[in-house]
Motif scaffolding. Structure first.
Motif, short mmCIF file in Angstrom:
data_model
loop_
_atom_site.label_atom_id
_atom_site.label_comp_id
_atom_site.label_asym_id
_atom_site.label_seq_id
_atom_site.Cartn_x
_atom_site.Cartn_y
_atom_site.Cartn_z
N VAL A 190 65.45 49.64 49.28
CA VAL A 190 64.96 50.97 48.91
C VAL A 190 64.11 50.94 47.64
O VAL A 190 62.97 51.41 47.64
CB VAL A 190 66.14 51.96 48.74
CG1 VAL A 190 65.64 53.33 48.37
CG2 VAL A 190 66.99 52.01 50.00
N ALA A 191 64.65 50.41 46.56
CA ALA A 191 63.98 50.53 45.26
C ALA A 191 62.69 49.72 45.18
O ALA A 191 61.68 50.20 44.65
CB ALA A 191 64.93 50.10 44.14
N ARG A 192 62.69 48.49 45.67
CA ARG A 192 61.48 47.68 45.58
C ARG A 192 60.35 48.23 46.44
O ARG A 192 59.23 48.40 45.95
CB ARG A 192 61.77 46.22 45.92
CG ARG A 192 60.62 45.30 45.54
CD ARG A 192 61.01 43.84 45.51
NE ARG A 192 61.56 43.35 46.73
CZ ARG A 192 60.83 42.86 47.74
NH1 ARG A 192 59.54 42.81 47.65
NH2 ARG A 192 61.41 42.44 48.84
N PRO A 193 60.59 48.58 47.73
CA PRO A 193 59.49 49.19 48.49
C PRO A 193 59.09 50.56 47.95
O PRO A 193 57.91 50.92 47.95
CB PRO A 193 60.03 49.32 49.91
CG PRO A 193 61.25 48.51 49.97
CD PRO A 193 61.73 48.28 48.59
N GLY A 194 60.06 51.33 47.45
CA GLY A 194 59.74 52.63 46.87
C GLY A 194 58.92 52.50 45.60
O GLY A 194 57.98 53.25 45.37
N GLY A 195 59.27 51.53 44.76
CA GLY A 195 58.51 51.29 43.55
C GLY A 195 57.11 50.79 43.86
O GLY A 195 56.13 51.18 43.21
N TRP A 196 57.00 49.93 44.86
CA TRP A 196 55.68 49.43 45.27
C TRP A 196 54.82 50.59 45.76
O TRP A 196 53.61 50.62 45.51
CB TRP A 196 55.84 48.39 46.38
CG TRP A 196 54.58 47.69 46.72
CD1 TRP A 196 54.07 46.57 46.14
CD2 TRP A 196 53.63 48.06 47.73
NE1 TRP A 196 52.88 46.23 46.73
CE2 TRP A 196 52.59 47.13 47.71
CE3 TRP A 196 53.57 49.10 48.66
CZ2 TRP A 196 51.50 47.19 48.56
CZ3 TRP A 196 52.49 49.17 49.50
CH2 TRP A 196 51.46 48.22 49.45
N THR A 197 55.44 51.56 46.42
CA THR A 197 54.69 52.69 46.97
C THR A 197 54.37 53.75 45.93
O THR A 197 53.24 54.24 45.87
CB THR A 197 55.49 53.34 48.12
OG1 THR A 197 55.79 52.35 49.09
CG2 THR A 197 54.72 54.45 48.77
N PHE A 198 55.34 54.11 45.08
CA PHE A 198 55.19 55.27 44.21
C PHE A 198 54.93 54.94 42.74
O PHE A 198 54.41 55.77 42.01
CB PHE A 198 56.42 56.17 44.31
CG PHE A 198 56.64 56.70 45.70
CD1 PHE A 198 55.77 57.63 46.24
CD2 PHE A 198 57.69 56.26 46.46
CE1 PHE A 198 55.96 58.12 47.52
CE2 PHE A 198 57.89 56.75 47.74
CZ PHE A 198 57.02 57.68 48.27
N VAL A 199 55.32 53.76 42.26
CA VAL A 199 55.22 53.45 40.84
C VAL A 199 54.01 52.56 40.54
O VAL A 199 53.33 52.73 39.53
CB VAL A 199 56.52 52.77 40.33
CG1 VAL A 199 56.39 52.36 38.88
CG2 VAL A 199 57.70 53.69 40.54
N ARG A 200 53.74 51.61 41.41
CA ARG A 200 52.65 50.65 41.20
C ARG A 200 51.31 51.34 41.14
O ARG A 200 51.01 52.23 41.94
CB ARG A 200 52.66 49.65 42.37
CG ARG A 200 51.58 48.61 42.35
CD ARG A 200 51.68 47.74 43.60
NE ARG A 200 51.51 48.50 44.81
CZ ARG A 200 50.34 48.73 45.39
NH1 ARG A 200 49.24 48.26 44.87
NH2 ARG A 200 50.28 49.43 46.51
#
Length: 120
Positions: free
Chosen positions: A92-102
């Motif tokens: 959850v966190a790594r794909p979500g961060g790649w999508t929304f934070v990067r």
């Protein structure tokens, strides 16, 4: 009629993505500037930004949604083993961060795949 419209849309997308480097010139952008400690102040090409926004981000969102479902489904198995935090990060966190934070069209070392060895 609908087929012609789809061909036109894909044709315009193809021209935008592939003709952009020829029209804009090379700006010296690198996908992984931190790998060789080369810092580039150049902006990413608009074709890369377009591809990331139209293809990469929606795929990242789909991966985050699917990972959330898998995480919830496997929670009864990961809680007793103490690996719920790691599963949550990977699914959850790594794909979500790649999508929304990067930042768009840039790499972020926090969300890179480390592989089985945990190295770069």
């Amino acid at each position: 009629m609908k087929r012609n419209r789809m061909i036109l849309i894909f044709g315009i997308m193809f021209i935008c993505v592939w003709a952009d480097p020829a029209l804009a010139g090379d700006v010296g952008y690198r996908f992984r500037p931190s790998k060789f400690n080369l810092k580039s102040d150049a902006l990413p090409r608009s074709g890369i930004v377009f591809f990331d926004a139209v293809v990469g981000r929606p795929l990242g969102l789909a991966t985050t949604i699917a990972g959330t479902g898998i995480y919830v489904a496997t929670l009864p198995m990961t809680l007793p083993t103490g690996s719920a935090g790691e599963a949550g990060w990977e699914l959850v966190a790594r794909p979500g961060g790649w999508t929304f934070v990067r930042p768009i069209a840039e790499e972020d070392d926090r969300f890179d795949e480390k592989g089985l060895t945990g190295g770069p």
